[in-house]
Design an enzyme around this catalytic site. Structure first.
Site, PDB file in Angstrom:
ATOM      1  N   ASP A  18      18.542  50.089   6.995  1.00  0.00           N
ATOM      2  CA  ASP A  18      19.076  50.760   5.677  1.00  0.00           C
ATOM      3  C   ASP A  18      20.617  51.194   5.835  1.00  0.00           C
ATOM      4  O   ASP A  18      21.130  52.088   5.379  1.00  0.00           O
ATOM      5  CB  ASP A  18      18.178  51.939   5.511  1.00  0.00           C
ATOM      6  CG  ASP A  18      18.517  52.540   4.020  1.00  0.00           C
ATOM      7  OD1 ASP A  18      19.138  52.059   3.106  1.00  0.00           O
ATOM      8  OD2 ASP A  18      18.092  53.629   3.608  1.00  0.00           O
ATOM      9  N   ASN A  63      19.895  46.264  -5.007  1.00  0.00           N
ATOM     10  CA  ASN A  63      20.499  47.398  -5.982  1.00  0.00           C
ATOM     11  C   ASN A  63      22.165  47.288  -5.959  1.00  0.00           C
ATOM     12  O   ASN A  63      22.759  48.177  -5.436  1.00  0.00           O
ATOM     13  CB  ASN A  63      19.937  48.632  -5.502  1.00  0.00           C
ATOM     14  CG  ASN A  63      20.480  49.004  -3.994  1.00  0.00           C
ATOM     15  OD1 ASN A  63      20.639  48.389  -3.322  1.00  0.00           O
ATOM     16  ND2 ASN A  63      20.383  50.423  -3.831  1.00  0.00           N
TER      17      ASN A  63
END
Lengths: 302, 426
Positions: B306, B89
């Site tokens: 993450d 992303n």
């Protein structure tokens, strides 16, 4: 107290002392010359990241009535989204020597964040759906004028409870002062829990035998996001003459404004003798004077 | 040739040693010593296989102001990672084979941790049209995901699973129903109500996992090859239960949890610090305990960071506007070594497995154990405690919710296929 963010950690005695000061300020406002030198040499900044003319004017008037210098900063939320930061704005003001900051923001917690960045006193002028402590103080002051005491009194707060900082702060403060607070609204507009208040989807249950009724504004965006249907809301939750009959006779009616006439409240009621709306606005200045005075001058006493 | 003398060994199979580990030609040559140009005294230290992170946001291309391969992959080797999966992303999203190739080439030239780019499942991560999975795989993509987006269209996800299955590519999902989450910025519940912040309900995660498992069943029934669904950053007790049931039923599903969901709860938001704003949000103690059980019983396959760097100014916005995410590549292992192993007795080999074998299996890689002949992608760890100092991070995001926490288990030497990629030996 160094700041007024909400009522966590406040004692009843502290609140009562503040409201006593407000009484003195109220007298000042009734004099021909409505000005005292109490805050001469202090500078108060109103920092409104979210627009609100009424609250800002009320604070600025309060500061000026006590001879403080006042500066005001207003920012469109759009400029914040472009990356202009709260912190930079506040640090700039800090460099100019501000003593107290009245901060209004659409996001909960901004006044809390501000206390990490500035040395001056921070007053929460309304943060998101979190808290609006000076509104609660002026409501409490107005209710005390009308009822004498809040001890054991049932106060019904009606409308969009979930998104209301007014409901949150009133639940906190009025229960601290001994009131029994009921909050009623459509299930989609009720939080899971609200410290200091009993929650109910039944307007009738909240109004029954109430000593005072506070009506909240229904915001248009709640209808647009489908949380509530306007006609349904009016049919089931509008405070009408008939429904108000469930409350105690002459129970006063409060509204933090601005009002949507004939939406949350039957229009005629807003102008009736029971309505304390204008009194709330008048008391707002006195209460805010008291808050500024306590935070800037009377720190020891507060 | 490097000889690490008298070092404790720990991998997924257990703890043993001390041993004298001889390393040369990119491999472990022996566990019984030998001649070497460089000898490191491993007394008091322990050696583990290099870690693999399944979920790092390295922000390149497009947001190099937040992070770039050079800083992100340096942060990785400092954290003991020899292999990193980068999320697609970016701006623009990694949805074309050229983009995957460019990232791989650039990472190789840096000589830090090895990069395994994840590619977008759909073009532009828009959830509408599938990206060219076969070409992406050939270019070096390690998995497919629209991470950050939530795959609202179940039909597209089904096609993505069917397409990826014969390629052996896992499809990873950010399992969160965006329509139920709405504008939530923290865990939904009484605390969110108290703080006046819009909540993101745990049911948004569970509802989406339940749907995705049905989509997986469909792809399993309709496809010739076995699909593989990987659930990212699992955060709720109910979500975990759904994955556990699915695994028991034999569904090809894997899942990861993050260091922040394992060590922080929603209570952290009480100070209104956007540093603690993550997606999915920090949950309750009960959810955290469930995740710990999931780490032990195998419901969770991997701990994935993450790692989501942002600029400090962005994290100093208010809670509605600040972006989601925190950086954690450099602290993940010391954090869990200290908080789970030292403080709660979590077995060290299992913890190491969650950083090594578990994530490797998700990518279809062979396990990496400490034995003669194995690739020398290794991390040497020191139990010596020191506080977390974000100012010293290699990551551009020099802030941390764990700043000041005193942790042990810091990587002091990271070898990537025998090459020294990080060294902090005293």
């Amino acid at each position: 107290m160094r700041h007024l963010l909400d009522f966590q950690g406040w004692t009843r005695a502290q609140v009562e002392s503040l409201l006593d000061t407000a009484k003195v300020m109220r007298e000042v406002l009734e004099r021909p010359v409505k000005k005292v030198p109490a805050l001469q040499g202090f500078t108060v900044a109103t920092v409104f990241f979210e627009p609100s003319t009424r609250t800002r004017i009320s604070f600025e008037l309060a500061a000026r009535r006590m001879s403080a210098d006042v500066v005001s900063f207003t920012a469109a939320t759009s400029s914040l989204q472009k990356g202009e930061s709260y912190k930079d704005t506040l640090l700039t003001l800090e460099a100019m020597g501000i003593d107290a900051y009245v901060i209004r923001a659409d996001a909960a917690g901004v006044p809390h964040q501000a206390t990490r960045w500035v040395k001056g006193a921070v007053i929460n002028g309304g943060d998101g759906r979190r808290a609006h402590p000076t509104q609660a103080l002026l409501d409490a002051y107005t209710l005390l004028e009308a009822l004498g005491t809040l001890e054991g009194k049932k106060v019904a707060i009606v409308g969009d409870i979930l998104h209301s900082r007014v409901a949150r702060s009133n639940a906190e403060l009025l229960s601290l002062l001994g009131a029994e607070v009921w909050c009623a609204g459509p299930p989609s507009l009720l939080p899971e829990a609200l410290p200091g208040a009993r929650l109910t989807p039944s307007l009738e249950e909240a109004l029954r035998e109430a000593d005072a009724v506070m009506v909240l504004r229904l915001q248009k965006e709640r209808m647009e996001t489908g949380l509530v249907h306007l006609d349904d809301y009016i049919a089931r939750y509008q405070v009408t003459e008939r429904r108000l009959g469930l409350a105690k006779p002459q129970a006063p009616l409060l509204h933090p404004g601005p009002m949507n006439r004939d939406v949350e409240l039957e229009g005629a009621l807003a102008d009736s003798e029971r309505s304390l709306v204008n009194r709330q606005v008048q008391n707002g200045v006195a209460v805010r004077m008291a808050v500024l005075y306590h935070l800037l001058v009377g720190r020891e006493g507060a | 040739m490097i000889l690490i003398k008298n070092v404790r060994l720990v991998d997924a199979r257990g703890e043993r040693g001390p041993a004298d580990v001889l390393i040369g030609e990119g491999r472990i040559l022996s566990l019984e010593g030998g001649e070497a140009e460089r000898v490191i005294d491993g007394t008091g230290l322990f050696l583990a296989p290099g870690f693999l992170d399944l979920h790092a946001h390295l922000r390149e291309p497009g947001e190099e102001v937040k992070e770039e391969l050079a800083t992100g992959l340096l942060a990785a080797v400092r954290g003991g990672y020899t292999d990193v999966v980068s999320m697609p992303n970016t701006k623009p999203p990694v949805d074309a084979p050229e983009a995957v190739r460019a990232l791989k080439e650039k990472a190789e030239a840096l000589g830090l941790a090895r990069l395994h780019p994840a590619a977008a499942l759909t073009l532009g991560q828009e959830g509408k049209h599938l990206a060219p999975a076969g070409l992406l795989k050939a270019a070096g993509a390690a998995l497919l995901t629209d991470d950050g987006r939530t795959n609202e269209d179940a039909g597209v996800l089904a096609l993505g699973l069917l397409q990826a299955a014969p390629l052996g590519l896992p499809v990873a999902v950010h399992a969160e129903d965006a329509t139920l989450r709405r504008g939530g910025v923290m865990n939904d519940g009484a605390l969110a109500d108290l703080l006046g912040l819009p909540g993101n309900p745990p049911e948004a995660e569970a509802a989406r996992i339940a749907r995705d498992l049905e989509v997986l069943r469909y792809a399993l029934r309709r496809g010739q090859a076995r699909p593989h669904l990987h659930i990212q950053h699992l955060s709720t007790r109910r979500g975990l239960e759904l994955v556990r049931e699915a695994k028991r039923a034999g569904l090809p599903v894997t899942a990861e949890a993050t260091p922040h969901h394992l060590t922080l709860t929603e209570e952290a938001l009480k100070g209104f610090d956007p540093l603690f704003k993550v997606a999915p949000p920090l949950r309750t103690k009960e959810d955290q305990e469930a995740l710990l059980e999931g780490l032990l019983d195998g419901t969770l396959d991997a701990i994935a960071t993450d790692h989501a760097p942002h600029t400090p100014a962005e994290k100093e916005m208010d809670l509605l506007r600040a972006p989601f995410g925190i950086p954690s590549l450099e602290v993940a292992f010391p954090l869990l070594y200290t908080e789970l192993h030292l403080k709660r007795g979590f077995p060290l080999p299992r913890l190491v497995a969650l950083f090594t074998d578990g994530p490797r299996r998700v990518l279809g890689l062979k396990p990496l154990h400490l034995e003669a002949g194995a690739e020398a992608s290794l991390v040497l760890l020191s139990p010596k405690e020191k506080p977390v100092d974000p100012k010293a991070f290699a990551s551009k995001a020099r802030f941390s919710p764990w700043a000041g926490w005193v942790l042990g288990g810091w990587p002091v030497l990271t070898l990537v296929a025998g090459r020294v990629a990080h060294e902090a030996l005293e």
